[in-house]
Design a protein around this motif. Structure first.
Motif, PDB file in Angstrom:
ATOM      1  N   TYR A   1      -6.954   6.906   3.087  1.00  0.00           N
ATOM      2  CA  TYR A   1      -6.323   5.752   2.455  1.00  0.00           C
ATOM      3  C   TYR A   1      -6.751   4.492   3.206  1.00  0.00           C
ATOM      4  O   TYR A   1      -7.194   4.554   4.358  1.00  0.00           O
TER       5      TYR A   1
ATOM      6  N   ASN B   1      -5.887  -0.003   3.684  1.00  0.00           N
ATOM      7  CA  ASN B   1      -5.364  -1.301   3.270  1.00  0.00           C
ATOM      8  C   ASN B   1      -6.507  -2.294   3.465  1.00  0.00           C
ATOM      9  O   ASN B   1      -7.664  -1.887   3.452  1.00  0.00           O
TER      10      ASN B   1
ATOM     11  N   GLU C   1       2.387  12.243   1.793  1.00  0.00           N
ATOM     12  CA  GLU C   1       1.749  11.146   1.065  1.00  0.00           C
ATOM     13  C   GLU C   1       1.634   9.924   1.973  1.00  0.00           C
ATOM     14  O   GLU C   1       2.466   9.709   2.849  1.00  0.00           O
TER      15      GLU C   1
ATOM     16  N   TYR D   1       0.892   5.614   1.639  1.00  0.00           N
ATOM     17  CA  TYR D   1       0.799   4.472   0.735  1.00  0.00           C
ATOM     18  C   TYR D   1       0.481   3.229   1.556  1.00  0.00           C
ATOM     19  O   TYR D   1       0.620   3.213   2.782  1.00  0.00           O
ATOM     20  N   SER D   2       0.078   2.146   0.873  1.00  0.00           N
ATOM     21  CA  SER D   2      -0.264   0.938   1.617  1.00  0.00           C
ATOM     22  C   SER D   2      -0.006  -0.317   0.805  1.00  0.00           C
ATOM     23  O   SER D   2      -0.003  -0.300  -0.422  1.00  0.00           O
ATOM     24  N   THR D   3       0.231  -1.413   1.533  1.00  0.00           N
ATOM     25  CA  THR D   3       0.137  -2.763   0.992  1.00  0.00           C
ATOM     26  C   THR D   3      -1.124  -3.366   1.599  1.00  0.00           C
ATOM     27  O   THR D   3      -1.956  -2.652   2.146  1.00  0.00           O
TER      28      THR D   3
ATOM     29  N   CYS E   1       6.826   3.457   8.579  1.00  0.00           N
ATOM     30  CA  CYS E   1       5.974   2.353   8.140  1.00  0.00           C
ATOM     31  C   CYS E   1       5.432   1.641   9.374  1.00  0.00           C
ATOM     32  O   CYS E   1       6.130   1.492  10.371  1.00  0.00           O
TER      33      CYS E   1
ATOM     34  N   ASP F   1       8.257   8.863  -6.196  1.00  0.00           N
ATOM     35  CA  ASP F   1       7.097   7.986  -6.295  1.00  0.00           C
ATOM     36  C   ASP F   1       7.301   6.741  -5.442  1.00  0.00           C
ATOM     37  O   ASP F   1       8.422   6.244  -5.311  1.00  0.00           O
ATOM     38  N   VAL F   2       6.195   6.234  -4.887  1.00  0.00           N
ATOM     39  CA  VAL F   2       6.210   4.985  -4.148  1.00  0.00           C
ATOM     40  C   VAL F   2       5.135   4.071  -4.730  1.00  0.00           C
ATOM     41  O   VAL F   2       4.008   4.506  -4.986  1.00  0.00           O
ATOM     42  N   TYR F   3       5.498   2.812  -4.963  1.00  0.00           N
ATOM     43  CA  TYR F   3       4.576   1.833  -5.522  1.00  0.00           C
ATOM     44  C   TYR F   3       4.484   0.652  -4.563  1.00  0.00           C
ATOM     45  O   TYR F   3       5.388   0.423  -3.751  1.00  0.00           O
ATOM     46  N   SER F   4       3.400  -0.107  -4.658  1.00  0.00           N
ATOM     47  CA  SER F   4       3.258  -1.245  -3.763  1.00  0.00           C
ATOM     48  C   SER F   4       2.530  -2.391  -4.452  1.00  0.00           C
ATOM     49  O   SER F   4       1.752  -2.188  -5.382  1.00  0.00           O
TER      50      SER F   4
ATOM     51  N   PHE G   1       6.894  -2.803  -0.978  1.00  0.00           N
ATOM     52  CA  PHE G   1       6.983  -1.427  -1.453  1.00  0.00           C
ATOM     53  C   PHE G   1       8.237  -1.248  -2.309  1.00  0.00           C
ATOM     54  O   PHE G   1       9.234  -1.948  -2.131  1.00  0.00           O
TER      55      PHE G   1
END
Length: 220
Positions: A121, A123, A159, A161-163, A179, A199-202, A207
């Motif tokens: 992944y 950013n 999982e 995730y990123s911003t 985080c 689910d995670v969204y960004s 987030f």
């Protein structure tokens, strides 16, 4: 810049800022299966023979003639608003990878062990490599923006995730997450409960973690 590729005849046209990949007249795209970009450079790869061509900003990954991409399964890039970026090309089957581009943004990964890595992944400034079988995460790139996670307990991660400046590692089985990244971007999520999150969204800066079964969400 843009690139339009005709895979059937191996021809392409590029346009936009010439320093960032807008010119590719002297390149041969015969056999190319995949094209990747990070905003400042392109990579055209033939997964059939491991050959690749890179163009655009050499500082950000636009030069890769000295690299061997045989067996590469995944390519991921970083890019930021400072005109810098990098690529990582992963061979999942061999547990090896090559990184190139701006070393500050992940263009060097000689200290990373890619054995067993299943997903990479990114950013804007850093990479995170996850082994889903063990739940281990390794990070590299700009330490200010998530390129260092060695002091975190990331066992059991399912999982990532990123911003633009942060990463989040979630263990769906335990409902716990961590985080890290730029502190000014309010990256802490230690006081949140992620039990049941599906689910995670960004966005670039925020987030949202959603539990689709209950309709509950948390934002930070």
């Amino acid at each position: 810049a843009f690139m339009a590729l005709n895979k059937n005849n191996g021809k392409a046209q590029c346009w936009g800022h010439s320093s960032y990949g807008g010119s590719c007249n002297d390149l041969d795209f015969a056999g190319v299966t995949d094209v990747y970009s990070n905003g400042y450079a392109f990579m055209a790869l033939s997964k059939n023979n491991g050959k690749a061509q890179c163009w655009g900003s050499s500082w950000s990954g636009g030069s890769c003639s000295d690299l061997d991409f045989e067996g590469v399964t995944d390519v991921v890039g970083t890019k930021n608003n400072e005109g810098c970026g990098a690529f990582v090309a992963l061979n999942k089957n061999a547990g090896k990878a090559q990184c190139w581009g701006d070393s500050r943004d992940g263009g060097s990964c000689i200290d990373v062990d890619f054995a067993g890595v299943t997903d990479v992944y990114s950013n804007e400034y850093a990479f995170a490599a996850l082994n889903k079988d063990t739940g281990k995460v390794q990070c590299w790139g700009d330490s200010r923006f998530g390129g260092n996670c060695s002091d975190l307990d990331l066992d059991g991660v399912t999982e990532v995730y990123s911003t633009s400046w942060l990463f989040m590692a979630l263990n769906k089985n335990t409902g716990k997450a961590q985080c890290w990244g730029w502190s000014k971007a309010v990256g802490s999520c230690s006081d949140l409960d992620f039990a049941g999150v599906t689910d995670v969204y960004s966005t670039a800066e925020d987030f949202v973690a959603l539990n689709k079964n209950t309709g509950k969400a948390q934002c930070w």
